[in-house]
Design a protein around this motif. Structure first.
Motif, PDB file in Angstrom:
ATOM      1  N   CYS A  70       0.983  -1.270  -0.017  1.00  0.00           N
ATOM      2  CA  CYS A  70       0.030   0.007   0.050  1.00  0.00           C
ATOM      3  C   CYS A  70       0.828   0.959   0.087  1.00  0.00           C
ATOM      4  CB  CYS A  70      -1.054  -0.074   1.228  1.00  0.00           C
ATOM      5  SG  CYS A  70      -2.390  -1.025   0.925  1.00  0.00           S
TER       6      CYS A  70
ATOM      7  N   THR B 231      -0.873   6.262  -4.704  1.00  0.00           N
ATOM      8  CA  THR B 231       0.042   6.298  -3.554  1.00  0.00           C
ATOM      9  C   THR B 231       0.686   7.607  -3.270  1.00  0.00           C
ATOM     10  OG1 THR B 231       1.333   4.891  -4.545  1.00  0.00           O
ATOM     11  CG2 THR B 231      -0.042   3.976  -3.107  1.00  0.00           C
TER      12      THR B 231
ATOM     13  N   LYS C  67      -7.426  -1.869  -1.352  1.00  0.00           N
ATOM     14  CA  LYS C  67      -6.615  -1.753  -0.052  1.00  0.00           C
ATOM     15  C   LYS C  67      -5.757  -0.112  -0.652  1.00  0.00           C
ATOM     16  CE  LYS C  67      -3.767  -5.142   0.453  1.00  0.00           C
ATOM     17  NZ  LYS C  67      -2.741  -5.709   1.041  1.00  0.00           N
ATOM     18  N   LEU C  68      -5.373  -0.174  -1.721  1.00  0.00           N
ATOM     19  CA  LEU C  68      -4.984   0.908  -2.136  1.00  0.00           C
ATOM     20  C   LEU C  68      -5.695   2.258  -2.297  1.00  0.00           C
ATOM     21  CD1 LEU C  68      -2.636  -0.083  -5.148  1.00  0.00           C
ATOM     22  CD2 LEU C  68      -1.860   0.746  -3.035  1.00  0.00           C
TER      23      LEU C  68
END
Length: 260
Positions: free
Chosen positions: A106, A149, A197-198
Motif C-alpha cells: 500500500c 499512493t 486496499k490502495l
C-alpha cells in the motif's frame, strides 16, 4: 487532463530561462511524469504541442457513456507525433523518478527513468487508470498507477535530501480528498483486493501531505488559486488551454516573488 496546469508552470519556467539543469532531481506522477520528461529533455515546445493539439483529440474517447483511454496512442505520440528524446534521459545528470503503487505494501515504489530498461513501457504503465487496468508486473511485483499512493511525491523528494523542494499542485489550498468517494470506488473493485486496499488508503495519505505542504514554510509551492475549470477526462480544448494559461500565471507570480 488537469495536468495541463502543471505543464503551464513548466512553460513559464522555460520562458524565464529556467531549463532542465536548474533542478537536481525530478519526480512526476501520472500526467506529471509526462510533463517532467518533456521539460528535463528541454523539449518544452514539443510538450506544449502535446497538450494543445495531440492529447485532447486522441487519448480520451467515450463509448456508451464510459471513458476510454487510448494507451497505444500514447506510444505513438511519444515515438512519432511528439517524439521524446529518450537518449537525453539516459545521459542526463539530473535523475527522474516515477512512482508506481504497490498493492502489497500500500505504498509507492519509485523507479529511476534514467536507468530503467524500457522508459517507454514504464511511462505507459503510469498512464493506465487503475479502475480499468490490470496490475502490471515489474520485477515479479504487481503495480498500478502511482497516483493512488504518490499523487504528490513529497516523501521521495525529502528522501533525496533536497535542500529546496518545488511542489506543483493542480488543486487550490484547502483541497482535501473525500473518503466516502474512495469507499464507493473500493466497493466496485471487490475482485481486486490489492487495488481495493490502495484506494481505501489514498485519502488519509494524500490529505496528510496536503496539510504538510500548506503548514510548512520549507516548500516552494505553485498551485491555482481556485479549482481548475476542467475535469480529469475533459475533451474541451478551450478549457485545456485555460488550464495551461492558469499554470503559466501561477508560476509567473511565484517566480516574480522570488526575483526570477
Amino acid at each position: 487532463m488537469r495536468g495541463a496546469f502543471n505543464f503551464g508552470v513548466l512553460v513559464a519556467f522555460n520562458r524565464h530561462g529556467i531549463k532542465s539543469g536548474f533542478f537536481d532531481n525530478y519526480i512526476g506522477t501520472s500526467a506529471g511524469a509526462y510533463n517532467m520528461v518533456y521539460f528535463m529533455t528541454d523539449q518544452v515546445p514539443m510538450g506544449f504541442k502535446v497538450w494543445e493539439e495531440l492529447l485532447i483529440d486522441n487519448f480520451v474517447s467515450y463509448r456508451r457513456g464510459k471513458p476510454q483511454f487510448n494507451i497505444e496512442y500514447l506510444r505513438k505520440m511519444l515515438t512519432e507525433d511528439a517524439p521524446l528524446d529518450f537518449k537525453k534521459i539516459r545521459k542526463a545528470k539530473q535523475k527522474a523518478f516515477l512512482p508506481l503503487s504497490n498493492p502489497e505494501t500500500c505504498d509507492a515504489d519509485y523507479f529511476c527513468l534514467n536507468t530503467y530498461p524500457d522508459i517507454l513501457d514504464l511511462m505507459l504503465i503510469n498512464a493506465e487508470p487503475p479502475f480499468l487496468a490490470k496490475p502490471n508486473i515489474i520485477y515479479g511485483k504487481h503495480y498500478y498507477d502511482g497516483g493512488i499512493t504518490a499523487l504528490i511525491p513529497l516523501e521521495k523528494a525529502k528522501q533525496l535530501g533536497s535542500g529546496e523542494i518545488w511542489v506543483v499542485c493542480n488543486t487550490p489550498a484547502g483541497y482535501r480528498r473525500k473518503s466516502w468517494k474512495y469507499w464507493l470506488s473500493a466497493a466496485l473493485t471487490f475482485r481486486k483486493p490489492g487495488l481495493r486496499k490502495l484506494l481505501l488508503s489514498r485519502p488519509k495519505r494524500e490529505n496528510a501531505l496536503r496539510r504538510e505542504i500548506e503548514e510548512s514554510k520549507k516548500f516552494i509551492v505553485i498551485r491555482p488559486e481556485k479549482a481548475l475549470p476542467i475535469s480529469w477526462i475533459s475533451r474541451d480544448k478551450k478549457k485545456v488551454k485555460q488550464a495551461l494559461e492558469l499554470g503559466i500565471e501561477a508560476a509567473e507570480k511565484v517566480l516574480k516573488e522570488r526575483g526570477y
